[in-house]
Motif scaffolding. Structure first.
Motif, mmCIF file in Angstrom:
data_model
loop_
_atom_site.group_PDB
_atom_site.id
_atom_site.type_symbol
_atom_site.label_atom_id
_atom_site.label_comp_id
_atom_site.label_asym_id
_atom_site.label_seq_id
_atom_site.Cartn_x
_atom_site.Cartn_y
_atom_site.Cartn_z
ATOM 1 N N THR A 98 0.837 -1.203 0.000
ATOM 2 C CA THR A 98 0.000 0.000 0.000
ATOM 3 C C THR A 98 0.875 1.257 0.000
ATOM 4 O O THR A 98 1.995 1.234 0.526
ATOM 5 N N PRO A 99 0.375 2.350 -0.579
ATOM 6 C CA PRO A 99 1.135 3.605 -0.527
ATOM 7 C C PRO A 99 1.417 4.053 0.911
ATOM 8 O O PRO A 99 2.508 4.536 1.211
ATOM 9 N N GLU A 100 0.434 3.866 1.786
ATOM 10 C CA GLU A 100 0.628 4.253 3.187
ATOM 11 C C GLU A 100 1.702 3.395 3.846
ATOM 12 O O GLU A 100 2.498 3.882 4.646
ATOM 13 N N GLY A 101 1.714 2.110 3.498
ATOM 14 C CA GLY A 101 2.717 1.204 4.044
ATOM 15 C C GLY A 101 4.122 1.566 3.588
ATOM 16 O O GLY A 101 5.069 1.554 4.383
ATOM 17 N N ARG A 102 4.263 1.901 2.309
ATOM 18 C CA ARG A 102 5.582 2.303 1.793
ATOM 19 C C ARG A 102 6.052 3.603 2.444
ATOM 20 O O ARG A 102 7.231 3.745 2.777
ATOM 21 N N GLU A 103 5.127 4.545 2.636
ATOM 22 C CA GLU A 103 5.498 5.804 3.285
ATOM 23 C C GLU A 103 5.901 5.557 4.738
ATOM 24 O O GLU A 103 6.884 6.123 5.227
ATOM 25 N N ASN A 104 5.176 4.699 5.425
ATOM 26 C CA ASN A 104 5.520 4.344 6.799
ATOM 27 C C ASN A 104 6.891 3.667 6.848
ATOM 28 O O ASN A 104 7.702 3.950 7.732
ATOM 29 N N LEU A 105 7.152 2.775 5.898
ATOM 30 C CA LEU A 105 8.448 2.100 5.804
ATOM 31 C C LEU A 105 9.559 3.121 5.592
ATOM 32 O O LEU A 105 10.609 3.071 6.239
ATOM 33 N N ARG A 106 9.336 4.067 4.696
ATOM 34 C CA ARG A 106 10.322 5.123 4.411
ATOM 35 C C ARG A 106 10.637 5.907 5.691
ATOM 36 O O ARG A 106 11.800 6.111 6.039
ATOM 37 N N LEU A 107 9.612 6.326 6.406
ATOM 38 C CA LEU A 107 9.816 7.113 7.630
ATOM 39 C C LEU A 107 10.519 6.305 8.716
ATOM 40 O O LEU A 107 11.394 6.817 9.424
ATOM 41 N N GLU A 108 10.153 5.020 8.836
ATOM 42 C CA GLU A 108 10.799 4.167 9.829
ATOM 43 C C GLU A 108 12.272 3.952 9.492
ATOM 44 O O GLU A 108 13.131 3.961 10.387
ATOM 45 N N LEU A 109 12.582 3.794 8.212
ATOM 46 C CA LEU A 109 13.983 3.627 7.803
ATOM 47 C C LEU A 109 14.798 4.892 8.071
ATOM 48 O O LEU A 109 15.930 4.813 8.557
ATOM 49 N N ILE A 110 14.231 6.049 7.770
ATOM 50 C CA ILE A 110 14.933 7.315 8.042
ATOM 51 C C ILE A 110 15.243 7.428 9.530
ATOM 52 O O ILE A 110 16.374 7.736 9.928
ATOM 53 N N LYS A 111 14.242 7.176 10.348
ATOM 54 C CA LYS A 111 14.422 7.277 11.804
ATOM 55 C C LYS A 111 15.485 6.295 12.292
ATOM 56 O O LYS A 111 16.367 6.654 13.077
ATOM 57 N N ARG A 112 15.416 5.071 11.808
ATOM 58 C CA ARG A 112 16.360 4.030 12.250
ATOM 59 C C ARG A 112 17.788 4.347 11.823
ATOM 60 O O ARG A 112 18.726 4.227 12.621
ATOM 61 N N ILE A 113 17.972 4.758 10.585
ATOM 62 C CA ILE A 113 19.326 5.066 10.097
ATOM 63 C C ILE A 113 19.879 6.291 10.819
ATOM 64 O O ILE A 113 21.060 6.327 11.181
ATOM 65 N N ASN A 114 19.045 7.296 11.062
ATOM 66 C CA ASN A 114 19.523 8.487 11.773
ATOM 67 C C ASN A 114 19.942 8.185 13.203
ATOM 68 O O ASN A 114 20.779 8.890 13.766
ATOM 69 N N THR A 115 19.394 7.130 13.815
ATOM 70 C CA THR A 115 19.854 6.762 15.159
ATOM 71 C C THR A 115 21.233 6.105 15.115
ATOM 72 O O THR A 115 21.955 6.132 16.103
ATOM 73 N N ILE A 116 21.599 5.539 13.981
ATOM 74 C CA ILE A 116 22.915 4.911 13.823
ATOM 75 C C ILE A 116 24.000 5.967 13.627
ATOM 76 O O ILE A 116 25.119 5.818 14.110
ATOM 77 N N LEU A 117 23.644 7.039 12.938
ATOM 78 C CA LEU A 117 24.617 8.087 12.630
ATOM 79 C C LEU A 117 24.749 9.035 13.822
ATOM 80 O O LEU A 117 23.773 9.325 14.506
ATOM 81 N N ILE A 118 25.950 9.524 14.037
ATOM 82 C CA ILE A 118 26.222 10.387 15.183
ATOM 83 C C ILE A 118 25.391 11.662 15.128
ATOM 84 O O ILE A 118 24.781 12.062 16.107
ATOM 85 N N GLU A 119 25.349 12.314 13.958
ATOM 86 C CA GLU A 119 24.618 13.573 13.844
ATOM 87 C C GLU A 119 23.340 13.442 13.017
ATOM 88 O O GLU A 119 22.763 14.448 12.627
ATOM 89 N N GLY A 120 22.905 12.243 12.735
ATOM 90 C CA GLY A 120 21.755 12.087 11.842
ATOM 91 C C GLY A 120 22.143 12.530 10.450
ATOM 92 O O GLY A 120 23.297 12.411 10.067
ATOM 93 N N GLY A 121 21.234 13.059 9.701
ATOM 94 C CA GLY A 121 21.602 13.613 8.401
ATOM 95 C C GLY A 121 20.927 12.970 7.208
ATOM 96 O O GLY A 121 21.106 13.432 6.089
ATOM 97 N N VAL A 122 20.126 11.903 7.416
ATOM 98 C CA VAL A 122 19.364 11.340 6.306
ATOM 99 C C VAL A 122 18.093 12.172 6.190
ATOM 100 O O VAL A 122 17.275 12.203 7.094
ATOM 101 N N ARG A 123 17.956 12.886 5.070
ATOM 102 C CA ARG A 123 16.784 13.728 4.851
ATOM 103 C C ARG A 123 15.607 12.938 4.307
ATOM 104 O O ARG A 123 14.467 13.185 4.663
ATOM 105 N N ASN A 124 15.915 12.029 3.378
ATOM 106 C CA ASN A 124 14.847 11.273 2.733
ATOM 107 C C ASN A 124 15.408 9.966 2.209
ATOM 108 O O ASN A 124 16.617 9.810 2.078
ATOM 109 N N ILE A 125 14.504 9.047 1.905
ATOM 110 C CA ILE A 125 14.867 7.768 1.297
ATOM 111 C C ILE A 125 14.014 7.606 0.061
ATOM 112 O O ILE A 125 12.798 7.877 0.099
ATOM 113 N N TYR A 126 14.641 7.189 -1.025
ATOM 114 C CA TYR A 126 13.936 6.961 -2.280
ATOM 115 C C TYR A 126 14.014 5.485 -2.626
ATOM 116 O O TYR A 126 15.090 4.895 -2.592
#
Length: 135
Positions: A98-126
């Motif tokens: 679903t489009p909503e599921g993909r958007e939720n996945l995108r947001l969850e990935l951004i949040k998860r990757i930014n917790t790995i990085l010291i200063e964050g910095g992932v603006r978006n995922i394509y």
């Protein structure tokens, strides 16, 4: 005499208002400028469906805020890829279709990757490729 001063003042004011050399293009906010794009790869992952076999094949590109973040992602690439696999494999095929599921996945990935990085910095995922198959 006062009338002449008012007319001259009004004329000068109108001239500056109408013919000022202000650059009408305002500087775009930093967030609206395109960041550094970094291809992370293609992930083929089993999904969390209980009643059927399902997998997803997803190509991911990260949009990063600057060069410093790109260098940090490169250093931590195995951890980033592990996090991506972990998040995707926790989803079901019906969720990511679903489009909503993909958007939720995108947001969850951004949040998860930014917790790995010291200063964050992932603006978006394509998602540059997104295929889900069930059997």
């Amino acid at each position: 005499m006062p009338l002449l001063l008012i007319l001259i003042g009004g004329g000068v004011g109108a001239y500056f208002f109408l013919f000022s050399k202000k650059d009408k293009k305002e500087e775009l906010p930093a967030q609206s400028k395109v960041g550094i794009m970094m291809d992370v790869g293609v992930f083929t992952v089993n999904l969390a469906d209980k009643d059927k076999d399902a997998y997803a094949r997803i190509a991911i590109t990260l949009e990063l805020s600057d060069e410093k973040v790109r260098q940090e992602v490169e250093k931590r690439m195995p951890i980033v890829k592990d996090a991506i696999i972990d998040v995707i494999s926790s989803k079901t095929s019906s969720f990511v279709r679903t489009p909503e599921g993909r958007e939720n996945l995108r947001l969850e990935l951004i949040k998860r990757i930014n917790t790995i990085l010291i200063e964050g910095g992932v603006r978006n995922i394509y998602f540059t490729e997104f295929v889900v198959q069930t059997t």
